[in-house]
Design an enzyme around this catalytic site. Structure first.
Site, PDB file in Angstrom:
ATOM      1  CD  GLU A 261     -16.390 -20.314 111.507  1.00 29.14           C
ATOM      2  OE1 GLU A 261     -16.845 -20.915 110.968  1.00 29.14           O
ATOM      3  OE2 GLU A 261     -16.864 -19.885 112.773  1.00 29.14           O
TER       4      GLU A 261
ATOM      5  CD  GLU B 225     -17.308   2.249 113.911  1.00 30.59           C
ATOM      6  OE1 GLU B 225     -16.244   2.547 114.737  1.00 30.59           O
ATOM      7  OE2 GLU B 225     -18.571   2.481 114.610  1.00 30.59           O
TER       8      GLU B 225
ATOM      9  CD  GLU C 151     -10.614  -4.652 109.074  1.00 32.68           C
ATOM     10  OE1 GLU C 151     -11.435  -3.828 109.011  1.00 32.68           O
ATOM     11  OE2 GLU C 151      -9.631  -4.853 109.748  1.00 32.68           O
TER      12      GLU C 151
ATOM     13  CG  ASN D 178     -14.271  -8.472  92.859  1.00 28.28           C
ATOM     14  OD1 ASN D 178     -13.832  -7.266  92.492  1.00 28.28           O
ATOM     15  ND2 ASN D 178     -13.880  -9.721  92.653  1.00 28.28           N
TER      16      ASN D 178
END
Length: 421
Positions: A167, A280, A402, A406
């Site tokens: 968001e 994953e 994803e 960092n």
């Protein structure tokens, strides 16, 4: 040959160092047993099915995707024929069971497909990646049988999925999300917005994370499945530096009415689902960045052996030859990290740290190699004609989505601190 050499070496050691003769025999016996059982393989060892999949995806990427890459990039739009082709090739339900229309293949098979597609177009690759490693996996692992029976066949055969977590105010701090869901009889009413949502322009099935009880903090986050025809609004389609053909949109939910039966994994379990699934997914992004680096390498290196200056191919000058060699080593290191994380996941071993390492390093190498590839091709590499510059533009996202670089380093550091402190 290798086994025979080791055997000769072992006999030579035994003849010279008598006190460790029994230990040498034990080592030799252990090696023989290991060879016979063939339980230890290199990370480049694949099943026949995985190898066949690689060849099939390679052909599809080269023959079907390849001719459309530049046009899709310039139009910033995914060709519907490509999406249809991915479904027809069985690449949108790789791990999904045959009962639900999928290929019922391994997780590594999905990683191979993502890698091979990225060698030609990282935009197509990430579309396949998000659909398989995030959306399909959530349904397979957390959905009820009724939900699986309803949605997995659609996701395997014709309908693109989208994973809606980020968001405007919750990027790396994903659980600070502000989207809310309120119970209303047999439905949930969702209000809020999502940003940076991959596949959202073409998708028909959406996994939406919303908080049903803000007083519980992140423990109120719940995962819902919604379909486009329920009233999901695409507020804005982003214009991006790279992966332009892959849609990235802002979504608005204004009193979005979702059946109570469409809660995935139970109320308040959304944060657990997101954490587990993104681990994953990071292996998928590592595979995308790996394929991207290899694609740039494959385009640029042959050119260096056909372009001559000062009477010899530019790729044979020591300065450039060493750069090419170094890049090959770095790509291989990213490949091994990625495959290792994938196999550990398949074997049921912990893989969070390994996934973070693979994702971080592959994104670093993708940027580095694609940037060098432009320089190796000189002025031609800087033009759009070769497509090399597109790999560099596409590479930048690897350090962002994803989980930023960092965040990956922070994850790795936590594991190291836990081990050594």
């Amino acid at each position: 040959m290798f086994s025979a050499t080791r055997s000769l070496a072992a006999r030579s050691i035994r003849s010279r160092v008598l006190p460790v003769r029994s230990a040498a025999r034990a080592f030799s016996s252990s090696h023989a047993c290991r060879s016979e059982s063939s339980t230890l393989n290199s990370l480049d060892t694949f099943t026949d099915e995985e190898q066949m999949l690689r060849e099939s995806v390679k052909r599809f990427a080269t023959e079907v995707v390849g001719p459309k890459v530049r046009e899709m990039d310039e139009k910033e739009s995914m060709d519907p024929a490509i999406i249809k082709g991915l479904f027809e090739q069985g690449l949108m339900g790789i791990e999904t069971s045959a009962d639900h229309g999928g290929s019922e293949s391994s997780f590594t098979s999905a990683i191979i497909a993502i890698e091979e597609l990225a060698k030609i177009d990282p935009s197509v690759s990430v579309m396949c990646d998000v659909h398989n490693t995030l959306v399909n996996t959530i349904f397979r692992k957390y959905a009820t049988k009724e939900q699986q029976d309803e949605f997995l066949p659609q996701l395997s055969e014709s309908k693109l999925g989208s994973f809606c977590l980020s968001e405007p105010a919750s990027g790396s701090d994903a659980f600070a999300l502000q989207t809310r869901a309120k119970k209303d009889g047999d439905h949930w009413i969702i209000n809020g917005s999502k940003m940076w949502i991959t596949n959202s322009y073409e998708a028909e099935i959406f996994l939406i994370f919303a908080n049903v009880d803000p007083s519980k903090g992140y423990k109120g986050i719940t995962c819902f499945v919604a379909t486009k025809d329920m009233g999901i609004e695409i507020a804005k389609k982003e214009e991006k530096l790279g992966i332009r053909a892959s849609s990235t949109c802002t979504l608005n939910f204004d009193d979005l009415k979702v059946p109570a039966a469409n809660v995935i994994g139970g109320e308040g379990n959304g944060y657990k689902i997101a954490i587990e699934i993104l681990n994953e997914g990071r292996i998928g992004i590592a595979a995308q960045m790996l394929g991207l680096a290899q694609g740039a390498f494959d385009k640029a290196v042959p050119y260096t052996y056909t372009r001559s200056q000062f009477g010899q191919p530019v790729g044979t000058f020591q300065g450039m030859a060493f750069q090419i060699a170094q890049a090959a080593i770095e790509i291989e290191s990213a490949r091994l990290l990625t495959y290792n994380a994938a196999r550990r996941k398949e074997e049921g071993k912990s893989f969070t740290k390994e996934a973070a390492m693979a994702k971080y390093w592959a994104s670093v190498i993708a940027q580095r190699v694609s940037g060098q590839a432009i320089e190796w091709a000189g002025g031609v590499g800087f033009t759009r004609e070769t497509g090399i510059e597109k790999f560099w533009r596409d590479s930048k996202i690897g350090a962002i989505y994803e989980g930023t670089s960092n965040i990956q380093l922070q994850t790795i550091a936590r594991f190291i601190q836990k081990e050594y402190s």
